[in-house]
Every structure is written in C-alpha cells, then in structure tokens.
Write a protein that holds these residues in place. Structure first.
Motif, mmCIF file in Angstrom:
data_model
loop_
_atom_site.group_PDB
_atom_site.id
_atom_site.type_symbol
_atom_site.label_atom_id
_atom_site.label_comp_id
_atom_site.label_asym_id
_atom_site.label_seq_id
_atom_site.Cartn_x
_atom_site.Cartn_y
_atom_site.Cartn_z
ATOM 1 N N ASN A 195 0.873 -1.165 0.000
ATOM 2 C CA ASN A 195 0.000 0.000 0.000
ATOM 3 C C ASN A 195 0.919 1.227 0.000
ATOM 4 N N SER B 200 0.528 4.252 0.053
ATOM 5 C CA SER B 200 0.259 5.449 0.858
ATOM 6 C C SER B 200 0.378 5.167 2.355
ATOM 7 N N ASN B 201 0.868 3.993 2.701
ATOM 8 C CA ASN B 201 0.997 3.622 4.105
ATOM 9 C C ASN B 201 2.474 3.723 4.532
HETATM 10 C C1 LIG Z 1 -3.490 2.280 2.576
HETATM 11 O O1 LIG Z 1 -2.922 3.052 3.608
HETATM 12 C C2 LIG Z 1 -3.655 4.217 3.940
HETATM 13 C C3 LIG Z 1 -2.800 5.007 4.934
HETATM 14 O O2 LIG Z 1 -2.455 4.224 6.056
HETATM 15 C C4 LIG Z 1 -5.003 3.811 4.493
HETATM 16 O O3 LIG Z 1 -5.755 4.964 4.804
HETATM 17 C C5 LIG Z 1 -5.737 2.972 3.452
HETATM 18 O O4 LIG Z 1 -6.948 2.487 3.994
HETATM 19 C C6 LIG Z 1 -4.880 1.789 2.999
HETATM 20 N N1 LIG Z 1 -5.504 1.115 1.889
HETATM 21 C C7 LIG Z 1 -5.721 -0.205 1.899
HETATM 22 C C8 LIG Z 1 -6.338 -0.766 0.661
HETATM 23 O O5 LIG Z 1 -5.431 -0.919 2.835
#
Ligand SMILES: *[C@@H]1O[C@H](CO)[C@@H](O)[C@H](O)[C@H]1NC(C)=O
Ligand SMILES: *[C@@H]1O[C@H](CO)[C@@H](O)[C@H](O)[C@H]1NC(C)=O
Length: 399
Positions: A143, A145-146
């Motif tokens: 992910n 954005s994590n």
């Molecule tokens: C990806 O990470 C972001 C930030 O932590 C989070 O808000 C989002 O739900 C995550 N997406 C998935 C598909 O897990």
C-alpha cells in the motif's frame, strides 16, 4: 535540545551552529552473531517459525530481558556500549534445478538518525528495555500510501554506475553487486509501554513521513530513527547499557550527514572492532542445520514450503518435528586445541602479544579474539583476562 537548554540558557539558539557533529548520523556494520530459528519477541522461549540472522549482544537467547542482555560479554557491532540485538529473517536462494535452499550471507548496516520535523522535537534515547518489530511476514500487498509499507524498500546494488531506483519489492533483474533490503523503524513512542501485544502499536511513524517529522499526539516521545539494511520484518531489543551515552551521541552525532564512529566521542570511547569480530553467542541456539553454500537444505527449517505468496500459506503434513536447543559455544571454535594450563613466569607474561579483559571472559571468546588479530595461541587468566601470542616457548619443569 532540552539538556543543552538547561545548561546554557539563552545560548541554546546559537549552539547547534557551533556543535560540529549535530548534523550527522552514525552507522555500523556487523556480521551475524548467529543464524538460528529464534525470535524472543514474537516467539519467546520456543523455536520460532523461520530462521533469523541476529547481530549485537552475545547473550541473545530464546527468552530474555534487558538485564539479561546487558550481561553480554560483547557485541558484534563496533560500539561495545550498545549490547542491543537487531535481527531479521534469513534469506535463502532456491535452486530450481536441484530443489535446494542455500542461505544468502547477510551483512547488516545499522543507522541511527536524529530526524525531527518542523516542531524540532527533542530526540530521546530509547527507554530502557524497549523492544519493537517493524515489517510483517504476513503482508502480501504494497500500500504505497501507508508509512509502514513505505518504510520497507529494496535497493539493487550495481557499482558499474547503472542506477536502479529503490522499489517496494524484489527486482526481476539480476542485481550485479547484491540486493539491499532496508527498513526504517518507527521513531515515535507512546511514552508508556516498552512492548505491546503486536510488538508494534506502542510505536508509530511520524506524521509527515516514515523517516522524519513530528510525532503524533498518541505517540508523543520522539526517539532515534533506526534504519536497518538487510531483509524485511525485523526486530529490535534495546541493550544500550548506559542511556547517557546514547543520549550524548544523539545530541552530538546523529543528524543527516555521516559521522565516522571515531569522530563521535560518546561512541568512540567504546568502539572495539577486535572484540566485535570475536564476539560469539554465549547461550543456546536451535539444534538444527540452517544450511550453507557447501551443504544446502532440501527444505527450509520449520514449516515453510515454497510459496509465491498468493492464496493461503501451504501447510505441512506431517508437521516437521520441533528441534530442541543446544549450547552455542560449549566447545572451542574449530581449529583450536586445548593445550592445558601453564604457570605464568615470574617476569613478564607467557602470552604477551595482545590482551583484553572482560568481566565474564570465556575460552571461546579469547580464542576468537586472538584469531581475529592473527595470533595462533590464546590463554585466559584470572576469570577476566585474555592473552594472545604468535609463538609459544614451552618451558618444562622437572618435578
Ligand atoms: C493504505 O494506507 C492508507 C494510509 O495508512 C489507508 O488509509 C488505506 O486504507 C490503505 N488502503 C488499503 C487498501 O489498505
Ligand atoms: C554513563 O555514561 C556517562 C557519560 O559517559 C558517565 O558520566 C556515567 O558515569 C555513566 N554511568 C554509569 C552508571 O556508568
């Protein structure tokens, strides 16, 4: 800069400009202390699910705490004040033709950064006994954005000048000079818990980025950022003997440019490469082969069948038997022979070329210490002394 503020009052604003090393980080490299199926954070007291390579304090053990660890004779890292353990999964090469697994030799580089954000928060030494895990062996997707996922990346080493951008996964191409796996640990602590059930939630990444920034309100205490370069899913157990030393080093040597350990007085005082090179595990390891280039395994230790990561993890039928523990260093290192005891002369030392002391000296440690310096003879004396020499003149006394 809190401690300087206490001491120097109004001068605080000027001080960072004149302190020579406040914008540096320090790092050290280390060969593994041991490679074995132990993980005292995730699987305390038992054989763990997969093999790890471990560096740092020599009293790494199936179950331990800070007090046990800081009794270590030595660390495989140069700074002997830092008896922390740092570990990561062992990576294996699978030979499709032979169906064999060969461990890929691991070398660790550990970096300490002091990386505050816009609020310029003070960077604190670790609370005594802190342990934490970063990364996850269960993660199957990236992910982007994590922060926890961004904190893990791979770098393809190519000294011919080709640049392979760092990426979130293994490379499909050959990496000519090796593959570096790297992970940033979270640097924000909740201020209360030295560990947590998942070994992660007492720590958090800063608000702005995984590698720098201000700490969130839930985890307000900003600690040093540790970066490992090796393999993913890594564990850390604090073993800094004296937190004043770590704090002094963070205050003076850990910003953004490299500082050799020799130029960081709080650390250089306990740098001992000879001891680091001789350092061996003192306690137990798992009684099973972990493979080598000359004797690869036909199956990974534990229940870890080949799996490309999609679908559920395959099970093992039958489950492999769980091995027991065995003393890591009950005997002398290979190549050494016990010559017995001898009387020290009345003038000068019998073994006079090099020496070291340690409160808990052992024969294997002394043998490794001397071998590392190129001396073929080693001897211990008075429980805490070790001596080395190139040539022994044996004097026989007729009774
Ligand atoms: C990806 O990470 C972001 C930030 O932590 C989070 O808000 C989002 O739900 C995550 N997406 C998935 C598909 O897990
Ligand atoms: C810890 O280190 C500091 C700084 O080097 C030193 O002044 C202090 O005596 C040390 N404390 C102990 C208990 O060794």
């Amino acid at each position: 800069m809190a401690p300087l503020g206490k001491i120097f009052g109004d001068l605080i604003v000027l001080l960072p400009l004149v302190l020579p090393y406040v914008n540096g980080y320090w790092m050290f490299g280390s060969n593994p202390l041991v490679t074995t199926r132990l993980d005292p954070i995730i699987n305390p007291g038992v054989v763990s699910s997969h093999v790890h390579s471990i560096i740092g304090g020599s009293r790494f053990s199936p179950t331990y705490n800070f007090e046990d660890l800081t009794q270590s004779l030595c660390s495989t890292g140069a700074v002997q004040q830092d008896l922390s353990n740092y570990w990561a999964p062992q990576l294996y090469y699978y030979d499709q033709n032979q169906g064999t697994y060969t461990p890929i030799s691991a070398f660790f580089d550990i970096y300490y950064f002091s990386r505050p954000g816009p609020k310029n928060e003070y960077i604190n030494a670790f609370p005594t006994g802190l342990r934490m895990v970063a990364g996850s062996p269960l993660r199957r997707v990236n992910n982007a954005s994590n922060f926890a996922d961004q904190a893990v990346s791979y770098e393809c080493l190519d000294y011919s000048g080709n640049i392979w951008p760092e990426q979130a996964d293994f490379y499909q191409n050959q990496c000519p000079d090796g593959l570096t796996a790297q992970i940033f640990f979270p640097s924000c602590w909740d201020g209360v818990n030295l560990d947590s059930e998942d070994h992660q939630s007492h720590m958090a990444y800063p608000i702005q980025s995984y590698d720098s920034g201000d700490c969130p309100e839930t985890h307000p205490v900003h600690l040093a950022s540790i970066l490992y370069q090796v393999i993913f899913a890594v564990d850390f157990q604090d073993g800094w003997i004296n937190k004043t030393v770590l704090q002094d080093a963070l205050d003076n040597c850990a910003g953004d440019n490299t500082v050799p350990l020799s130029d960081c007085p709080p650390l250089s005082a306990s740098v001992n490469e000879a001891v680091a090179g001789a350092c061996k595990p003192e306690l137990v390891i798992v009684d099973e082969p972990i493979g080598s280039a000359s004797s690869p395994l036909t199956a990974l230790p534990g229940c870890n069948p080949l799996w490309i990561g999609t679908g559920p993890k395959p099970t093992c039928d039958p489950e492999p038997a769980t091995p027991g523990f065995v003393d890591a260093e009950s005997t002398l290192p290979s190549g050494w022979t016990d010559l017995g005891c001898t009387a020290e002369g009345t003038t000068g030392r019998a073994l006079s070329s090099a020496s070291t002391t340690s409160p808990i000296m052992t024969r294997p440690f002394c043998a490794n210490f001397c071998a590392n310096l190129g001396y073929p003879y080693a001897g211990v004396e008075s429980a805490d002394e070790c001596y080395c020499v190139s040539v022994v003149i044996l004097r026989f006394i007729k009774w």
